[in-house]
Design a protein around this motif. Structure first.
Motif, PDB file in Angstrom:
ATOM      1  N   GLU A 297      29.994  46.670  52.518  1.00 32.84           N
ATOM      2  CA  GLU A 297      30.468  45.603  53.490  1.00 32.84           C
ATOM      3  C   GLU A 297      31.877  45.324  53.473  1.00 32.84           C
ATOM      4  O   GLU A 297      32.654  44.714  54.283  1.00 32.84           O
ATOM      5  CB  GLU A 297      29.564  44.465  53.098  1.00 32.84           C
ATOM      6  CG  GLU A 297      27.931  44.529  53.273  1.00 32.84           C
ATOM      7  CD  GLU A 297      27.178  43.362  52.998  1.00 32.84           C
ATOM      8  OE1 GLU A 297      27.839  42.317  52.531  1.00 32.84           O
ATOM      9  OE2 GLU A 297      25.907  43.461  53.239  1.00 32.84           O
ATOM     10  N   GLU A 298      32.444  45.513  51.980  1.00 28.80           N
ATOM     11  CA  GLU A 298      33.731  45.209  51.958  1.00 28.80           C
ATOM     12  C   GLU A 298      34.779  46.109  52.821  1.00 28.80           C
ATOM     13  O   GLU A 298      34.530  47.229  52.927  1.00 28.80           O
ATOM     14  CB  GLU A 298      34.160  45.614  50.345  1.00 28.80           C
ATOM     15  CG  GLU A 298      35.646  44.922  50.123  1.00 28.80           C
ATOM     16  CD  GLU A 298      35.853  43.593  50.159  1.00 28.80           C
ATOM     17  OE1 GLU A 298      36.862  43.036  50.249  1.00 28.80           O
ATOM     18  OE2 GLU A 298      34.714  42.874  49.879  1.00 28.80           O
ATOM     19  N   PRO A 299      35.701  45.538  53.779  1.00 32.02           N
ATOM     20  CA  PRO A 299      36.408  46.501  54.789  1.00 32.02           C
ATOM     21  C   PRO A 299      37.579  47.250  53.918  1.00 32.02           C
ATOM     22  O   PRO A 299      37.863  46.752  52.870  1.00 32.02           O
ATOM     23  CB  PRO A 299      37.206  45.289  55.570  1.00 32.02           C
ATOM     24  CG  PRO A 299      36.080  43.996  55.302  1.00 32.02           C
ATOM     25  CD  PRO A 299      35.621  44.254  54.058  1.00 32.02           C
ATOM     26  N   LYS A 300      37.793  48.423  54.235  1.00 36.72           N
ATOM     27  CA  LYS A 300      38.880  49.102  53.931  1.00 36.72           C
ATOM     28  C   LYS A 300      39.853  49.201  54.715  1.00 36.72           C
ATOM     29  O   LYS A 300      39.526  49.348  56.030  1.00 36.72           O
ATOM     30  CB  LYS A 300      38.025  50.725  53.304  1.00 36.72           C
ATOM     31  CG  LYS A 300      37.266  50.621  52.149  1.00 36.72           C
ATOM     32  CD  LYS A 300      36.880  51.797  51.410  1.00 36.72           C
ATOM     33  CE  LYS A 300      35.918  51.803  50.405  1.00 36.72           C
ATOM     34  NZ  LYS A 300      35.766  53.058  49.695  1.00 36.72           N
ATOM     35  N   THR A 301      40.919  49.797  54.346  1.00 38.23           N
ATOM     36  CA  THR A 301      42.187  49.965  55.464  1.00 38.23           C
ATOM     37  C   THR A 301      42.704  51.461  55.230  1.00 38.23           C
ATOM     38  O   THR A 301      42.729  51.923  54.316  1.00 38.23           O
ATOM     39  CB  THR A 301      43.384  48.931  55.094  1.00 38.23           C
ATOM     40  OG1 THR A 301      42.893  47.751  55.273  1.00 38.23           O
ATOM     41  CG2 THR A 301      44.515  49.336  55.966  1.00 38.23           C
ATOM     42  N   TYR A 302      42.765  52.388  56.478  1.00 37.37           N
ATOM     43  CA  TYR A 302      43.025  53.585  56.424  1.00 37.37           C
ATOM     44  C   TYR A 302      44.250  53.686  57.283  1.00 37.37           C
ATOM     45  O   TYR A 302      44.439  52.767  58.070  1.00 37.37           O
ATOM     46  CB  TYR A 302      41.709  54.411  56.990  1.00 37.37           C
ATOM     47  CG  TYR A 302      40.677  54.230  56.444  1.00 37.37           C
ATOM     48  CD1 TYR A 302      40.110  55.090  55.588  1.00 37.37           C
ATOM     49  CD2 TYR A 302      39.699  53.247  56.799  1.00 37.37           C
ATOM     50  CE1 TYR A 302      39.171  55.236  54.899  1.00 37.37           C
ATOM     51  CE2 TYR A 302      38.602  53.282  55.936  1.00 37.37           C
ATOM     52  CZ  TYR A 302      38.040  54.196  55.329  1.00 37.37           C
ATOM     53  OH  TYR A 302      37.177  54.030  54.440  1.00 37.37           O
ATOM     54  N   GLU A 303      45.216  54.351  56.992  1.00 39.80           N
ATOM     55  CA  GLU A 303      46.492  54.666  57.394  1.00 39.80           C
ATOM     56  C   GLU A 303      46.875  55.996  58.109  1.00 39.80           C
ATOM     57  O   GLU A 303      46.604  57.013  57.495  1.00 39.80           O
ATOM     58  CB  GLU A 303      47.515  54.101  56.538  1.00 39.80           C
ATOM     59  CG  GLU A 303      49.027  54.165  57.144  1.00 39.80           C
ATOM     60  CD  GLU A 303      49.945  53.747  56.189  1.00 39.80           C
ATOM     61  OE1 GLU A 303      51.310  53.625  56.594  1.00 39.80           O
ATOM     62  OE2 GLU A 303      49.456  52.922  55.267  1.00 39.80           O
ATOM     63  N   ALA A 304      47.378  55.873  59.534  1.00 40.20           N
ATOM     64  CA  ALA A 304      47.736  57.322  60.118  1.00 40.20           C
ATOM     65  C   ALA A 304      49.220  57.413  59.848  1.00 40.20           C
ATOM     66  O   ALA A 304      49.992  56.556  60.333  1.00 40.20           O
ATOM     67  CB  ALA A 304      47.216  57.308  61.409  1.00 40.20           C
ATOM     68  N   PRO A 305      49.763  58.439  58.909  1.00 39.41           N
ATOM     69  CA  PRO A 305      51.037  58.775  58.951  1.00 39.41           C
ATOM     70  C   PRO A 305      51.983  58.826  60.298  1.00 39.41           C
ATOM     71  O   PRO A 305      51.174  59.190  61.398  1.00 39.41           O
ATOM     72  CB  PRO A 305      51.518  60.103  58.517  1.00 39.41           C
ATOM     73  CG  PRO A 305      49.952  60.390  57.527  1.00 39.41           C
ATOM     74  CD  PRO A 305      49.004  59.601  58.386  1.00 39.41           C
ATOM     75  N   LEU A 306      53.136  58.205  60.326  1.00 40.84           N
ATOM     76  CA  LEU A 306      53.838  58.368  61.475  1.00 40.84           C
ATOM     77  C   LEU A 306      54.202  59.658  61.919  1.00 40.84           C
ATOM     78  O   LEU A 306      54.484  60.718  61.104  1.00 40.84           O
ATOM     79  CB  LEU A 306      55.308  57.592  61.425  1.00 40.84           C
ATOM     80  CG  LEU A 306      55.240  56.018  61.694  1.00 40.84           C
ATOM     81  CD1 LEU A 306      56.705  55.826  61.318  1.00 40.84           C
ATOM     82  CD2 LEU A 306      55.154  55.808  63.219  1.00 40.84           C
ATOM     83  N   PRO A 307      54.069  59.917  63.524  1.00 38.46           N
ATOM     84  CA  PRO A 307      54.645  61.381  63.924  1.00 38.46           C
ATOM     85  C   PRO A 307      56.027  61.404  63.563  1.00 38.46           C
ATOM     86  O   PRO A 307      56.764  60.703  63.424  1.00 38.46           O
ATOM     87  CB  PRO A 307      54.299  61.294  65.627  1.00 38.46           C
ATOM     88  CG  PRO A 307      53.458  60.135  65.505  1.00 38.46           C
ATOM     89  CD  PRO A 307      53.394  59.205  64.423  1.00 38.46           C
ATOM     90  N   ALA A 308      56.277  62.841  63.503  1.00 39.52           N
ATOM     91  CA  ALA A 308      57.756  63.165  63.108  1.00 39.52           C
ATOM     92  C   ALA A 308      58.796  62.527  64.157  1.00 39.52           C
ATOM     93  O   ALA A 308      59.848  62.067  63.764  1.00 39.52           O
ATOM     94  CB  ALA A 308      57.821  64.764  62.956  1.00 39.52           C
TER      95      ALA A 308
END
Length: 320
Positions: A297-308
């Motif tokens: 139930e606890e939300p998690k944050t995921y991150e996508a690296p910036l494109p070059a």
């Protein structure tokens, strides 16, 4: 030929409980036209617990579905998408994966699904790469030229859970974009309604209009670039609603359209900076996605690296 030449029986499990029978068949009978699926439903050739059902029938746990033999002639030989280099490269773009979902750093330039003259999109490509996966469905969408976090469900129960978070605005999305002009942080909340208009060509154009649907985006300027060719800004955008082209149109309304956005910016005015940055389209990146799962139930944050290319553009603007 695409062949489902034998009668098939399916026992409905928890992943498909509550799903409409027509949507279940679209997934199960991949490659069969939707018109054919509706035809076998109308004729009563599909049976659930030995009874005829309509397309809107919602499957129950333990239902037994009978699917008749189907033989469909394809207009052209179906492509083996798994052989395409760009499709194969998607494996390296997976940020996080479990048995229930996967999160992809979607590349710019690929649509999330095929259609409108496109041979394939992200979801078709993933299904080609994962032929043993019985269920792969998009949780949400990104524009073709938008990169970043794209969530795909591998279980129906997870799809419903994620879509509920979108519906009740508990899934947090965070984007980065490069825009023309000096962004004024007084425009940190835009709540203008958006109206979607589909042209005869099939192209979608969105405008701020009182006839449109309520829409809300929060913005923040992260960095300003004062160059010889004008002012530009790196902004963060947090959409609270999920309308088509929402960030792009709200940025345009604020007087700072995305650089190189052919629908909502002045390409002639942007032409020189586009050439200097080696850009062919706008830069909009879904950088972060925060959500919970049925198991946690606890939300998690995921991150996508910036494109070059995005990082290079920021660096080049900083030096000008």
């Amino acid at each position: 030929m695409t062949n489902f030449d034998k009668v098939q029986f399916c026992d409905i499990d928890q992943d498909h409980q509550g799903q409409r029978i027509d949507n279940f068949l679209f997934t199960f009978l991949k490659g069969v036209p939707k018109s054919r699926v509706y035809r076998i439903l109308r004729k009563g050739e599909v049976r659930v617990n030995k009874k005829r059902v309509k397309a809107e029938y919602k499957l129950g746990y333990g239902d037994k579905v009978r699917i008749p033999p189907i033989r469909v002639a394809e207009k052209e030989q179906q492509l083996d998408l798994s052989k395409f280099d760009r499709v194969k490269s998607l494996e390296s773009n997976i940020i996080y994966e479990t048995k229930q979902f996967l999160l992809l750093n979607k590349p710019s330039g690929i649509a999330v699904h095929g259609g409108s003259g496109l041979s394939f999109g992200i979801i078709e490509a993933l299904r080609a790469l994962r032929p043993r996966e019985k269920f792969l469905e998009l949780v949400h969408r990104l524009d073709r030229d938008t990169s970043g976090c794209l969530l795909i469900a591998k279980r129906r129960s997870y799809l419903i859970h994620f879509q509920d978070q979108l519906r009740y605005k508990t899934m947090r999305k965070e984007y980065l974009a490069l825009v023309s002009g000096d962004w004024d942080n007084a425009n940190n909340r835009i709540i203008e309604p958006l109206y979607k208009n589909k042209l005869k060509s099939g192209e979608r154009i969105v405008r701020v209009s009182e006839e449109g649907k309520p829409s809300e985006t929060h913005f923040k300027c992260l960095k300003r670039f004062d160059t010889e060719k004008g002012d530009f800004s790196l902004i963060k955008a947090l959409p609270k609603t999920g309308r088509t082209h929402q960030i792009r149109v709200h940025a345009q309304f604020a007087g700072c359209p995305l650089i190189g956005d052919e629908k909502y910016s002045d390409l002639d005015a942007d032409s020189e900076v586009l050439q200097r940055l080696n850009l062919k389209t706008f830069l909009l990146h879904a950088q972060k996605l925060t959500f919970s799962t049925p198991d946690e139930e606890e939300p998690k944050t995921y991150e996508a690296p910036l494109p070059a290319l995005f990082e290079q553009s920021i660096n080049r603007l900083s030096k000008q």
